[in-house]
Design an enzyme around this catalytic site. Structure first.
Site, PDB file in Angstrom:
ATOM      1  N   THR A  25      -1.625   5.567   2.507  1.00  0.00           N
ATOM      2  CA  THR A  25      -2.879   4.804   2.462  1.00  0.00           C
ATOM      3  C   THR A  25      -2.938   3.897   3.672  1.00  0.00           C
ATOM      4  OG1 THR A  25      -2.883   4.816   0.041  1.00  0.00           O
ATOM      5  CG2 THR A  25      -4.267   3.168   1.123  1.00  0.00           C
ATOM      6  N   ARG A  37      -5.658   6.508  -7.177  1.00  0.00           N
ATOM      7  CA  ARG A  37      -5.408   7.946  -7.070  1.00  0.00           C
ATOM      8  C   ARG A  37      -5.533   8.630  -8.432  1.00  0.00           C
ATOM      9  NH1 ARG A  37       0.061   8.192  -3.566  1.00  0.00           N
ATOM     10  NH2 ARG A  37      -0.210  10.441  -3.933  1.00  0.00           N
ATOM     11  N   LEU A  69       0.864  -1.174   0.000  1.00  0.00           N
ATOM     12  CA  LEU A  69       0.000   0.000   0.000  1.00  0.00           C
ATOM     13  C   LEU A  69       0.902   1.226   0.000  1.00  0.00           C
ATOM     14  CD1 LEU A  69      -2.610  -0.942   2.792  1.00  0.00           C
ATOM     15  CD2 LEU A  69      -2.979  -1.026   0.325  1.00  0.00           C
ATOM     16  N   ASP A  70       0.431   2.301  -0.615  1.00  0.00           N
ATOM     17  CA  ASP A  70       1.184   3.549  -0.545  1.00  0.00           C
ATOM     18  C   ASP A  70       1.382   3.952   0.906  1.00  0.00           C
ATOM     19  OD1 ASP A  70       1.205   3.682  -3.295  1.00  0.00           O
ATOM     20  OD2 ASP A  70      -0.419   5.157  -3.423  1.00  0.00           O
ATOM     21  N   ARG A  71       2.446   4.672   1.165  1.00  0.00           N
ATOM     22  CA  ARG A  71       2.761   5.087   2.536  1.00  0.00           C
ATOM     23  C   ARG A  71       1.571   5.750   3.218  1.00  0.00           C
ATOM     24  NH1 ARG A  71       6.870   9.899   2.927  1.00  0.00           N
ATOM     25  NH2 ARG A  71       5.004  10.885   2.047  1.00  0.00           N
TER      26      ARG A  71
END
Length: 221
Positions: free
Chosen positions: A63, A161, A59-61
């Site tokens: 998120t 996103r 997961l993105d940082r």
């Protein structure tokens, strides 16, 4: 790693060879030049019988939400294969600014990575890029914002996103510094649910993460 390490993320569900944690926003899954502190530093605290679990995906940082980890090499390979074969389903929630075009729809837009020395890198719509498809549905509206459910069919970097900006004119996820506008309370993107085949039995497992505080503080509970 700093001396003031963050607490271990809550475990949402677990089996003999896997577990799902509720990753907090702001914690990178892997270390990098800008994120020397990461989830990898905390994984030994989730070890069982001396075996440290490893993330199966990322997961993105910024998120939050469901992150699947494997406890054995065989489980990691099995779950990774399930991801690549499209047998894992994911549901995200996002607070978006702007007005989506309708109540629901699907974005089918390929994405490609672009970078330059000044702005760094980002993903952009590009028909020559990697295919990417996301279903979306508006769940709630308040104070000029919308709570939107996203269900990606592919797992491209920054897919939700970027696709969020394509569901209506001037739409973007609140707090997105790359594809929208940064906010003090961070990126409003949450991995709300994850469903996958149990590595040993094949049973369908579904895990749900609670609504994070930053969403509730925006009035979406």
């Amino acid at each position: 790693m700093t001396t003031d390490s963050p607490p271990l993320p809550p475990t949402l569900a677990s089996g003999k060879t896997w577990l799902v944690i509720d990753k907090p926003a702001g914690l990178a899954v892997h270390p990098g030049p800008r994120t020397p502190d990461s989830l990898e530093d905390l994984l030994p605290g989730l070890a069982e019988h001396g075996v440290t679990p490893q993330p199966v995906h990322r997961l993105d940082r910024d998120t939050s939400g469901c992150l699947l980890l494997g406890r054995r090499g065989s489980a990691i390979r099995s779950l990774s294969r399930a991801f690549s074969e499209g047998r894992v389903s994911k549901r995200y929630l996002a607070i978006v600014a702007g007005e989506p075009a309708g109540r629901s729809g699907q974005v089918a837009q390929a994405l490609a990575k672009r970078s330059n020395k000044d702005a760094g890198w980002r993903m952009v719509p590009d028909d020559a890029g990697l295919s990417a498809t996301t279903d979306w549905r508006v769940i709630d509206r308040r104070d000029g914002l919308c709570l939107v459910e996203f269900r990606p069919h592919t797992g491209r970097t920054h897919q939700i996103r970027v696709h969020a900006t394509l569901i209506g004119p001037d739409v973007s996820i609140v707090g997105d510094p790359v594809y929208g506008t940064a906010a003090a309370d961070g990126l409003m993107l949450h991995a709300a649910a994850l469903a996958f085949p149990e590595p040993q039995s094949g049973e369908r497992i579904e895990v749900v993460a609670p609504m994070p505080l930053r969403f509730r503080q925006r009035g979406f509970g």
